[in-house]
Design a protein around this motif. Structure first.
Motif, mmCIF file in Angstrom:
data_model
loop_
_atom_site.group_PDB
_atom_site.id
_atom_site.type_symbol
_atom_site.label_atom_id
_atom_site.label_comp_id
_atom_site.label_asym_id
_atom_site.label_seq_id
_atom_site.Cartn_x
_atom_site.Cartn_y
_atom_site.Cartn_z
ATOM 1 N N THR A 77 0.828 -1.211 0.000
ATOM 2 C CA THR A 77 0.000 0.000 0.000
ATOM 3 C C THR A 77 0.863 1.262 0.000
ATOM 4 O OG1 THR A 77 -1.608 1.287 1.278
ATOM 5 C CG2 THR A 77 -0.165 -0.156 2.519
ATOM 6 N N GLU A 136 0.677 4.285 7.672
ATOM 7 C CA GLU A 136 -0.016 3.410 8.635
ATOM 8 C C GLU A 136 -1.189 4.116 9.303
ATOM 9 O OE1 GLU A 136 2.243 -0.123 10.614
ATOM 10 O OE2 GLU A 136 3.270 1.747 11.147
ATOM 11 N N VAL A 144 -4.399 3.738 7.273
ATOM 12 C CA VAL A 144 -5.038 2.422 7.153
ATOM 13 C C VAL A 144 -5.399 1.835 8.508
ATOM 14 C CG1 VAL A 144 -3.848 1.928 4.979
ATOM 15 C CG2 VAL A 144 -2.818 1.179 7.143
ATOM 16 N N LEU A 178 -7.918 -1.417 9.366
ATOM 17 C CA LEU A 178 -7.272 -2.655 9.799
ATOM 18 C C LEU A 178 -7.736 -3.065 11.195
ATOM 19 C CD1 LEU A 178 -3.598 -2.217 8.503
ATOM 20 C CD2 LEU A 178 -5.521 -3.385 7.413
ATOM 21 N N SER A 219 0.402 -4.780 10.083
ATOM 22 C CA SER A 219 0.797 -3.601 9.325
ATOM 23 C C SER A 219 2.266 -3.313 9.626
ATOM 24 C CB SER A 219 -0.068 -2.403 9.716
ATOM 25 O OG SER A 219 0.359 -1.228 9.056
ATOM 26 N N TYR A 220 3.059 -3.167 8.564
ATOM 27 C CA TYR A 220 4.498 -3.026 8.752
ATOM 28 C C TYR A 220 5.036 -1.869 7.917
ATOM 29 C CZ TYR A 220 3.755 -7.593 10.724
ATOM 30 O OH TYR A 220 3.274 -8.616 11.484
ATOM 31 N N ASN A 241 4.184 0.700 2.112
ATOM 32 C CA ASN A 241 4.185 -0.113 3.321
ATOM 33 C C ASN A 241 3.497 -1.444 3.042
ATOM 34 O OD1 ASN A 241 5.458 1.898 4.883
ATOM 35 N ND2 ASN A 241 3.506 2.967 5.124
ATOM 36 N N THR A 242 3.483 -2.322 4.038
ATOM 37 C CA THR A 242 2.950 -3.666 3.824
ATOM 38 C C THR A 242 1.876 -4.005 4.850
ATOM 39 O OG1 THR A 242 5.085 -4.415 2.962
ATOM 40 C CG2 THR A 242 3.508 -6.115 3.612
ATOM 41 N N VAL A 243 0.764 -4.518 4.362
ATOM 42 C CA VAL A 243 -0.298 -5.071 5.199
ATOM 43 C C VAL A 243 -0.275 -6.579 5.004
ATOM 44 C CG1 VAL A 243 -2.802 -5.266 5.501
ATOM 45 C CG2 VAL A 243 -1.751 -3.014 5.117
ATOM 46 N N VAL A 269 -7.122 -0.220 1.391
ATOM 47 C CA VAL A 269 -5.776 0.314 1.638
ATOM 48 C C VAL A 269 -5.156 0.858 0.353
ATOM 49 C CG1 VAL A 269 -5.438 -1.270 3.563
ATOM 50 C CG2 VAL A 269 -4.516 -1.867 1.315
#
Length: 329
Positions: free
Chosen positions: A252, A256, A259, A263, A279-280, A288-290, A311
């Motif tokens: 995404t 953070e 989102v 989340l 979520s990272y 970023n990564t979900v 997202v």
């Protein structure tokens, strides 16, 4: 042979361990009763057969804590558990310290279904894992004849020990015997206490209290023994087919904070179905990564479109898949 071996072992024996005085609260002469022994044996029997939901890994070694050796075994074990659908709940690194080992292994055995230890089972004075785990559960060390026979058959003589002889008492033999003296419970069958999983390896997986599996710290041995152990674990898994856990990555461009509300709602809706939402942030990157992690693949598949929409992202196979050229290292 067994008689001669017994004589040899007694001749080479280290000073006997006084288990009663070593851990008085656990092993004093007044507190060790038949009921306590039977209770411990009953616990071990149950641990041998119960379904494996959770796991823990105990890395033992001063060399890891001192920075001399990089621990790769815990990372391997994490992937191993993930592939089998086992929830790895804890990884600890502790010193070659008897008290530390006793406390940690008792706690892990009590709290988790499948416990693996790594390290401290070699021939030198600081390899105290077998001895310490034996103390933790009120057991004694006993020379394991099948392991000794396999050691003699499968281990190669070291070129710097040309005069070594298996039947002649020597410091070298004393050191080797440290590796074949395993924790032993007289009330359990031998096959529940030490197993050989590879025909060409003499090192056993010693099992204590039914769920503590003692493995060497050498990565290639640790990994190989676990891989060969897998068939015996499959019938005890939540998913006997060993399909494991699934992890989906959604990349995404949103921060953070943007989102987080969605989340949070998604996590509340899916937690009862065993889905973990993560979520990272990727510092210095534009995306970023979900993550969605769980065992219910059909449910997870049904959520992908919803997550992508909310997202403003896209499912990817690796985190950097959609990184623009300016993000390249």
């Amino acid at each position: 042979m067994f008689s001669r071996l017994g004589q040899l072992t007694r001749h080479l024996a280290r000073p006997s361990i006084n288990y009663a005085s070593a851990t008085p609260a656990f092993l004093s002469s007044s507190s060790i009763s038949q009921s306590r022994t039977l209770k411990m044996t009953s616990s071990a029997v149950q641990n041998c057969t119960k379904t494996i939901h959770t796991a823990a890994c105990l890395i033992i070694g001063d060399e890891v804590l001192g920075g001399k050796t990089i621990d790769t075994n815990s990372a391997f074990f994490a992937k191993y558990c993930f592939s089998l659908g086992i929830q790895l709940k804890r990884v600890e690194v502790i010193a070659d310290d008897e008290g530390e080992i006793i406390e940690a292994v008792r706690r892990m055995s009590n709290n988790y279904d499948f416990v693996v230890t790594s390290g401290g089972i070699g021939p030198t004075h600081d390899d105290i894992t077998y001895e310490s785990i034996a103390k933790a559960f009120g057991l004694e060390l006993k020379l394991h004849q099948p392991t000794f026979e396999r050691m003699k058959k499968l281990s190669k003589p070291h070129p710097m020990q040309p005069q070594f002889d298996w039947d002649t008492p020597s410091p070298d033999l004393t050191a080797k015997l440290r590796m074949v003296e395993l924790p032993h419970n007289d009330n359990l069958p031998e096959e529940q206490q030490a197993i050989f999983v590879a025909e060409d390896m003499w090192v056993p997986i010693a099992i204590v209290n039914g769920n503590v599996h003692i493995l060497p710290g050498v990565p290639r041995l640790f990994e190989r023994l676990l891989e060969h152990l897998k068939p015996s674990l499959l019938p005890r898994l939540v998913n006997p087919e060993g399909k494991g856990i699934y992890r989906y990555l959604i990349s995404t461009p949103l921060p953070e904070s943007a989102v987080a509300p969605y989340l949070t709602d998604l996590a509340m809706r899916t937690s009862s179905r065993g889905i973990k939402v993560g979520s990272y942030p990727r510092w210095g990157k534009k995306r970023n990564t979900v993550t969605l992690v769980g065992t219910d693949k059909d449910l997870m598949d049904s959520l992908i479109s919803e997550v992508e929409q909310n997202v403003q992202g896209k499912i990817v196979s690796q985190e950097d898949e959609l990184d623009p050229p300016s993000d390249a290292e």
